[in-house]
Design a protein around this motif. Structure first.
Motif, PDB file in Angstrom:
ATOM      1  N   ILE A   1      -4.117  32.925  51.857  1.00 31.99           N
ATOM      2  CA  ILE A   1      -3.758  34.124  51.093  1.00 31.99           C
ATOM      3  C   ILE A   1      -2.373  33.972  50.454  1.00 31.99           C
ATOM      4  N   GLU A   2      -1.488  33.323  51.171  1.00 29.76           N
ATOM      5  CA  GLU A   2      -0.149  33.056  50.615  1.00 29.76           C
ATOM      6  C   GLU A   2      -0.273  32.175  49.367  1.00 29.76           C
ATOM      7  N   GLU A   3      -1.153  31.208  49.433  1.00 32.09           N
ATOM      8  CA  GLU A   3      -1.369  30.356  48.259  1.00 32.09           C
ATOM      9  C   GLU A   3      -1.906  31.170  47.090  1.00 32.09           C
ATOM     10  N   GLY A   4      -2.766  32.134  47.391  1.00 31.95           N
ATOM     11  CA  GLY A   4      -3.300  33.014  46.352  1.00 31.95           C
ATOM     12  C   GLY A   4      -2.180  33.827  45.707  1.00 31.95           C
ATOM     13  N   GLU A   5      -1.245  34.283  46.537  1.00 30.17           N
ATOM     14  CA  GLU A   5      -0.114  35.048  46.000  1.00 30.17           C
ATOM     15  C   GLU A   5       0.741  34.177  45.094  1.00 30.17           C
ATOM     16  N   GLU A   6       0.874  32.917  45.469  1.00 29.14           N
ATOM     17  CA  GLU A   6       1.636  31.975  44.624  1.00 29.14           C
ATOM     18  C   GLU A   6       0.948  31.781  43.274  1.00 29.14           C
ATOM     19  N   ILE A   7      -0.386  31.730  43.302  1.00 26.60           N
ATOM     20  CA  ILE A   7      -1.143  31.596  42.044  1.00 26.60           C
ATOM     21  C   ILE A   7      -0.852  32.795  41.151  1.00 26.60           C
ATOM     22  N   LEU A   8      -0.891  33.980  41.759  1.00 26.86           N
ATOM     23  CA  LEU A   8      -0.641  35.200  40.976  1.00 26.86           C
ATOM     24  C   LEU A   8       0.776  35.196  40.401  1.00 26.86           C
ATOM     25  N   GLU A   9       1.730  34.727  41.187  1.00 28.29           N
ATOM     26  CA  GLU A   9       3.116  34.671  40.717  1.00 28.29           C
ATOM     27  C   GLU A   9       3.295  33.673  39.590  1.00 28.29           C
TER      28      GLU A   9
ATOM     29  N   PHE B   1       0.843  32.064  37.745  1.00 26.09           N
ATOM     30  CA  PHE B   1      -0.141  32.035  36.650  1.00 26.09           C
ATOM     31  C   PHE B   1      -0.579  33.426  36.179  1.00 26.09           C
ATOM     32  N   GLY B   2      -0.038  34.473  36.829  1.00 28.87           N
ATOM     33  CA  GLY B   2      -0.420  35.843  36.473  1.00 28.87           C
ATOM     34  C   GLY B   2      -0.308  36.087  34.978  1.00 28.87           C
ATOM     35  N   GLY B   3      -1.348  36.698  34.388  1.00 30.82           N
ATOM     36  CA  GLY B   3      -1.314  37.033  32.964  1.00 30.82           C
ATOM     37  C   GLY B   3      -1.633  35.874  32.035  1.00 30.82           C
ATOM     38  N   THR B   4      -1.855  34.672  32.574  1.00 32.46           N
ATOM     39  CA  THR B   4      -2.207  33.534  31.716  1.00 32.46           C
ATOM     40  C   THR B   4      -3.721  33.312  31.735  1.00 32.46           C
ATOM     41  N   ASP B   5      -4.189  32.437  30.819  1.00 33.27           N
ATOM     42  CA  ASP B   5      -5.626  32.138  30.762  1.00 33.27           C
ATOM     43  C   ASP B   5      -6.078  31.286  31.952  1.00 33.27           C
ATOM     44  N   ALA B   6      -5.123  30.805  32.728  1.00 34.11           N
ATOM     45  CA  ALA B   6      -5.483  29.931  33.860  1.00 34.11           C
ATOM     46  C   ALA B   6      -5.605  30.708  35.169  1.00 34.11           C
ATOM     47  N   VAL B   7      -5.176  31.960  35.170  1.00 37.44           N
ATOM     48  CA  VAL B   7      -5.101  32.671  36.455  1.00 37.44           C
ATOM     49  C   VAL B   7      -6.464  32.816  37.127  1.00 37.44           C
ATOM     50  N   ASP B   8      -7.497  33.089  36.333  1.00 37.82           N
ATOM     51  CA  ASP B   8      -8.807  33.323  36.940  1.00 37.82           C
ATOM     52  C   ASP B   8      -9.357  32.089  37.651  1.00 37.82           C
ATOM     53  N   ALA B   9      -9.192  30.938  37.019  1.00 38.38           N
ATOM     54  CA  ALA B   9      -9.674  29.702  37.667  1.00 38.38           C
ATOM     55  C   ALA B   9      -8.926  29.495  38.984  1.00 38.38           C
ATOM     56  N   GLY B  10      -7.645  29.808  38.987  1.00 37.95           N
ATOM     57  CA  GLY B  10      -6.846  29.689  40.210  1.00 37.95           C
ATOM     58  C   GLY B  10      -7.290  30.682  41.271  1.00 37.95           C
ATOM     59  N   LEU B  11      -7.611  31.898  40.841  1.00 37.54           N
ATOM     60  CA  LEU B  11      -8.054  32.923  41.799  1.00 37.54           C
ATOM     61  C   LEU B  11      -9.416  32.583  42.399  1.00 37.54           C
ATOM     62  N   VAL B  12     -10.296  32.034  41.565  1.00 37.44           N
ATOM     63  CA  VAL B  12     -11.611  31.618  42.077  1.00 37.44           C
ATOM     64  C   VAL B  12     -11.415  30.528  43.132  1.00 37.44           C
ATOM     65  N   ALA B  13     -10.528  29.586  42.846  1.00 34.52           N
ATOM     66  CA  ALA B  13     -10.280  28.492  43.795  1.00 34.52           C
ATOM     67  C   ALA B  13      -9.779  29.049  45.124  1.00 34.52           C
ATOM     68  N   THR B  14      -8.869  30.006  45.060  1.00 34.77           N
ATOM     69  CA  THR B  14      -8.349  30.625  46.292  1.00 34.77           C
ATOM     70  C   THR B  14      -9.464  31.356  47.033  1.00 34.77           C
ATOM     71  N   ALA B  15     -10.245  32.147  46.277  1.00 32.63           N
ATOM     72  CA  ALA B  15     -11.307  32.930  46.916  1.00 32.63           C
ATOM     73  C   ALA B  15     -12.337  32.008  47.558  1.00 32.63           C
ATOM     74  N   GLN B  16     -12.596  30.875  46.932  1.00 30.42           N
ATOM     75  CA  GLN B  16     -13.580  29.957  47.533  1.00 30.42           C
ATOM     76  C   GLN B  16     -13.020  29.298  48.789  1.00 30.42           C
ATOM     77  N   ALA B  17     -11.722  29.077  48.821  1.00 29.76           N
ATOM     78  CA  ALA B  17     -11.121  28.542  50.049  1.00 29.76           C
ATOM     79  C   ALA B  17     -11.289  29.564  51.175  1.00 29.76           C
ATOM     80  N   VAL B  18     -11.111  30.835  50.848  1.00 29.01           N
ATOM     81  CA  VAL B  18     -11.314  31.900  51.846  1.00 29.01           C
ATOM     82  C   VAL B  18     -12.768  31.894  52.317  1.00 29.01           C
ATOM     83  N   GLU B  19     -13.690  31.865  51.363  1.00 28.80           N
ATOM     84  CA  GLU B  19     -15.115  31.901  51.713  1.00 28.80           C
ATOM     85  C   GLU B  19     -15.504  30.711  52.577  1.00 28.80           C
ATOM     86  N   HIS B  20     -15.019  29.534  52.214  1.00 31.34           N
ATOM     87  CA  HIS B  20     -15.393  28.342  52.984  1.00 31.34           C
ATOM     88  C   HIS B  20     -14.850  28.418  54.410  1.00 31.34           C
ATOM     89  N   TYR B  21     -13.660  28.966  54.547  1.00 32.10           N
ATOM     90  CA  TYR B  21     -13.113  29.164  55.890  1.00 32.10           C
ATOM     91  C   TYR B  21     -14.029  30.097  56.693  1.00 32.10           C
TER      92      TYR B  21
END
Ligand SMILES: [Fe+2]
Length: 165
Positions: free
Chosen positions: A81-89, A91-111
Motif C-alpha cells: 500500500i505504501e508503494e501505491g501511495e508513492e505511485i500516486l505521489e 504519477f498522480g494526474g499523469t497518463d501513467a498513473v492508471d497503469a501504476g495503480l493497476v500494478a499496485t492493485a494486482q500486487a494486493v490481489e496476488h498477496y
C-alpha cells in the motif's frame, strides 16, 4: 518445547488477513480518487464494496473457530500500500498513473490470493468446512478482481501510459 500446530498457523494467518483487508478497505477510495479512467475507478469502487463483505466473512470465520476477531499487523500489505501511495505521489494526474495503480492493485490481489488459497486448504484440513467455504468465496472474488484488472490494463491503461511516452 512449546507445541504449536497448523491450528495456530491458521489463526495467525487469519489475523494477518483481517488486518490486511481493513487496510485495503481504507486504501481503495484513495486509489479510486487517483484513477483517471472511469472504468478503473469503478473497479476500485466495486472492490471496496466486496472488501466490506470479505471483512464480514472473516468475522464469521473467527466466530466459527470460537476466537475474537482481532487483526495482527501485516507488514507485507503495509509495504504494498505504501508503494501505491508513492505511485500516486509521483504519477498522480499523469497518463501513467492508471497503469501504476493497476500494478499496485494486482500486487494486493496476488498477496490475497496466496493467503486465501492457503487458508482454504488449512481450514479444510482442520475440519472447518464452513470456514473453508467462506474463504473460498472470497478467493473467487479476489481472482475475479485480478482478472478484471488484467483486462483493464490490456484494453486501455497500459496503452494510455505508453502513448504518453
Ligand atoms: Fe480482499
Amino acid at each position: 518445547m512449546k507445541t504449536k500446530s497448523l491450528d495456530d498457523l491458521f489463526q495467525d494467518m487469519l489475523k494477518d488477513v483481517y488486518y490486511a483487508e481493513r487496510k485495503i478497505l481504507k486504501a481503495l477510495p484513495k486509489m479510486a480518487r487517483g484513477a483517471q479512467s472511469p472504468e478503473l475507478r469503478a473497479a476500485f469502487e466495486k472492490h471496496a464494496d466486496e472488501t466490506q463483505i470479505q471483512i464480514e466473512r472473516l468475522q464469521q470465520v473467527f466466530e466459527l473457530i470460537g476466537k475474537p476477531a482481532r487483526g495482527k499487523t501485516c507488514p507485507a500489505i503495509e509495504g504494498i500500500i505504501e508503494e501505491g501511495e508513492e505511485i500516486l505521489e509521483s504519477f498522480g494526474g499523469t497518463d501513467a498513473v492508471d497503469a501504476g495503480l493497476v500494478a499496485t492493485a494486482q500486487a494486493v490481489e496476488h498477496y490475497e490470493i496466496a493467503r486465501y488459497g492457503t487458508m482454504c486448504r488449512w481450514a479444510e484440513m482442520l475440519g472447518q468446512k464452513q470456514a473453508s467455504k467462506l474463504l473460498r468465496e472470497t478467493l473467487a472474488e479476489e481472482e475475479a478482481t485480478d482478472k478484471t484488472l488484467t483486462e483493464i490494463a490490456e484494453t486501455s491503461v497500459n496503452q494510455a501510459a505508453l502513448k504518453a511516452a
